[in-house]
Design an enzyme around this catalytic site. Structure first.
Site, PDB file in Angstrom:
ATOM      1  N   ASP A   1     -10.246   2.352   2.397  1.00 29.10           N
ATOM      2  CA  ASP A   1     -10.345   1.562   3.640  1.00 29.10           C
ATOM      3  C   ASP A   1     -11.148   2.289   4.723  1.00 29.10           C
ATOM      4  O   ASP A   1     -12.035   1.702   5.348  1.00 29.10           O
ATOM      5  CB  ASP A   1      -8.952   1.232   4.190  1.00 29.10           C
ATOM      6  CG  ASP A   1      -8.250   0.146   3.382  1.00 29.10           C
ATOM      7  OD1 ASP A   1      -8.943  -0.751   2.860  1.00 29.10           O
ATOM      8  OD2 ASP A   1      -7.010   0.189   3.278  1.00 29.10           O
TER       9      ASP A   1
ATOM     10  N   LYS B   1       0.812  -1.224   0.000  1.00 23.14           N
ATOM     11  CA  LYS B   1       0.000   0.000   0.000  1.00 23.14           C
ATOM     12  C   LYS B   1       0.849   1.279   0.000  1.00 23.14           C
ATOM     13  O   LYS B   1       0.423   2.295  -0.538  1.00 23.14           O
ATOM     14  CB  LYS B   1      -0.964   0.009   1.191  1.00 23.14           C
ATOM     15  CG  LYS B   1      -2.079  -1.039   1.053  1.00 23.14           C
ATOM     16  CD  LYS B   1      -3.083  -0.951   2.173  1.00 23.14           C
ATOM     17  CE  LYS B   1      -4.072  -2.105   2.082  1.00 23.14           C
ATOM     18  NZ  LYS B   1      -5.132  -2.012   3.099  1.00 23.14           N
TER      19      LYS B   1
ATOM     20  N   ASN C   1      -2.281   3.766  21.654  1.00 21.77           N
ATOM     21  CA  ASN C   1      -1.357   2.789  21.063  1.00 21.77           C
ATOM     22  C   ASN C   1      -0.410   2.256  22.119  1.00 21.77           C
ATOM     23  O   ASN C   1      -0.118   2.936  23.100  1.00 21.77           O
ATOM     24  CB  ASN C   1      -0.546   3.469  19.948  1.00 21.77           C
ATOM     25  CG  ASN C   1       0.196   2.465  19.092  1.00 21.77           C
ATOM     26  OD1 ASN C   1      -0.373   1.458  18.686  1.00 21.77           O
ATOM     27  ND2 ASN C   1       1.464   2.716  18.822  1.00 21.77           N
TER      28      ASN C   1
HETATM   29  P1  ATR Z   1      -0.950  -1.803  10.095  1.00 27.15           P
HETATM   30  O1  ATR Z   1      -0.601  -1.243   8.757  1.00 27.15           O
HETATM   31  O2  ATR Z   1      -1.742  -3.075  10.041  1.00 27.15           O
HETATM   32  O3  ATR Z   1      -1.576  -0.793  10.988  1.00 27.15           O
HETATM   33  P2  ATR Z   1       1.611  -1.454  11.361  1.00 27.15           P
HETATM   34  O4  ATR Z   1       1.789  -0.156  10.679  1.00 27.15           O
HETATM   35  O5  ATR Z   1       2.754  -2.382  11.460  1.00 27.15           O
HETATM   36  O6  ATR Z   1       0.436  -2.293  10.727  1.00 27.15           O
HETATM   37  O7  ATR Z   1       1.061  -1.141  12.827  1.00 27.15           O
HETATM   38  C1  ATR Z   1       0.795  -2.164  13.724  1.00 27.15           C
HETATM   39  C2  ATR Z   1       0.015  -1.587  14.887  1.00 27.15           C
HETATM   40  O8  ATR Z   1      -0.409  -2.665  15.731  1.00 27.15           O
HETATM   41  C3  ATR Z   1       0.829  -0.666  15.773  1.00 27.15           C
HETATM   42  O9  ATR Z   1      -0.038   0.298  16.324  1.00 27.15           O
HETATM   43  C4  ATR Z   1       1.341  -1.631  16.854  1.00 27.15           C
HETATM   44  O10 ATR Z   1       1.682  -1.024  18.070  1.00 27.15           O
HETATM   45  P3  ATR Z   1       3.162  -0.390  18.288  1.00 27.15           P
HETATM   46  O11 ATR Z   1       3.179   0.910  17.552  1.00 27.15           O
HETATM   47  O12 ATR Z   1       3.314  -0.238  19.741  1.00 27.15           O
HETATM   48  O13 ATR Z   1       4.118  -1.402  17.684  1.00 27.15           O
HETATM   49  C5  ATR Z   1       0.118  -2.475  17.035  1.00 27.15           C
HETATM   50  N1  ATR Z   1       0.377  -3.805  17.621  1.00 27.15           N
HETATM   51  C6  ATR Z   1       0.959  -4.860  17.029  1.00 27.15           C
HETATM   52  N2  ATR Z   1       0.981  -5.921  17.858  1.00 27.15           N
HETATM   53  C7  ATR Z   1       0.377  -5.519  19.019  1.00 27.15           C
HETATM   54  C8  ATR Z   1       0.060  -6.154  20.258  1.00 27.15           C
HETATM   55  N3  ATR Z   1       0.384  -7.442  20.485  1.00 27.15           N
HETATM   56  N4  ATR Z   1      -0.567  -5.441  21.207  1.00 27.15           N
HETATM   57  C9  ATR Z   1      -0.894  -4.142  20.983  1.00 27.15           C
HETATM   58  N5  ATR Z   1      -0.625  -3.478  19.836  1.00 27.15           N
HETATM   59  C10 ATR Z   1      -0.008  -4.165  18.866  1.00 27.15           C
END
Ligand code: ATR
Length: 273
Positions: free
Chosen positions: A102, A66, A151
């Protein structure tokens, strides 16, 4: 000649988009074909150019392309600019146009399919990655009383909050970490984190779900870890992201074909499967 469309991603075999768009074409009597293209991780732009050269009219773009689609687009919609990501490409004599449907798909699912009116409500949006970013502007446009962005990494939420502060009517946008949620409650809690993908649930303090609230997971697949945690924390209503998937597809179809297809029968068909 039949107009050609496709979804491009890696992986892409699991994608429901070909089935959804075939149903839309049938329901609106549009003459089009819709396939799936597996692009090599380092070969997105080449795959797009080959599709254009073969007469392709538009593409849906999924993980992990994307951001590359955003960069490849020569013109972009305001909502794509806000999302900093593109999930829909349209090709014409004027070049490559990039859009992001989206967030509009999320709002359409919440309002059309789930019957929510978001104006004046308190919304909690979990996550600060691409999925949360794409949802921010369309949610703010619904004029909630409050949109709280939380977050795991609080600084990322704060940075995103600052970026969108100017778009929040009446300063209704707040941001921070999960700890700041203690003692707060919301009418709608949207999971835009990747936690469900890892089979995990974001730890939320008790009381986050107000009576009558809806827990919404952007991921689809029935009872996700987030939704089962929400159930045990008292969320009265729960929904996965299948409706969002169908609605974002309908928004793409509208961009390409100028008609918004009916989504309810397609969603019902997917739920029944
Ligand atoms: P996407 O494009 O799907 O949003 P991304 O840009 O990699 O993917 O972002 C992942 C998001 O999921 C982030 O907000 C991440 O939190 P962090 O910024 O602290 O990394 C969150 N995330 C991923 N795994 C998580 C978990 N186990 N618990 C809480 N938040 C999680």
């Amino acid at each position: 000649m039949t107009d050609r469309y496709a979804v491009v991603g890696n992986p892409v075999a699991h994608s429901k988009s070909p089935r959804i768009h075939a149903a839309f074409a049938r329901l609106t009597n549009q003459d089009l074909s819709y396939g799936a293209i597996l692009a090599p991780r380092d070969g997105f732009a080449d795959a797009v150019r080959a599709f254009i050269a073969a007469g392709g009219r538009g593409l849906n773009v999924t993980v992990p392309f994307k951001l590359e689609a955003f960069a490849l687009a020569q013109r972009r919609s305001p909502r794509a600019e806000a999302a900093q990501a593109v999930n829909t490409l349209a090709f014409s004599g004027e070049g490559i146009f990039g859009d992001n449907t989206d967030g509009a798909g999320l709002v359409a699912d919440l309002t059309r399919n789930l019957g929510l009116s978001l104006a004046g409500t308190r919304i909690l949006l979990l996550g600060a990655g691409g999925a949360a970013r794409g949802a921010l502007l369309p949610l703010l446009e619904q004029r909630p009383a409050l949109l709280h962005l939380a977050n795991r990494t609080a600084d990322k939420a704060r940075a995103l909050g600052e970026e969108f502060a100017g778009r929040a009517a009446g300063g209704c946008l707040e941001s921070g970490g999960f700890a700041g949620l203690a003692g707060r409650s919301f009418d709608l809690v949207i999971n835009a984190t990747a936690a469900s993908l890892a089979g995990e649930a974001t730890p939320l303090p008790a009381g986050v779900f107000a009576p009558g609230s809806l827990a919404y997971d952007m991921m689809y697949g029935g009872e996700t870890p987030f939704l089962s945690a929400a159930r045990s924390q008292g969320a009265d209503r729960r929904a996965d992201g299948l409706g969002m998937l169908v609605e974002q597809a309908a928004e793409s179809f509208l961009l390409w074909r100028g008609v918004r297809p009916p989504t309810a029968p397609v969603l019902a068909e997917l739920r029944g499967a």
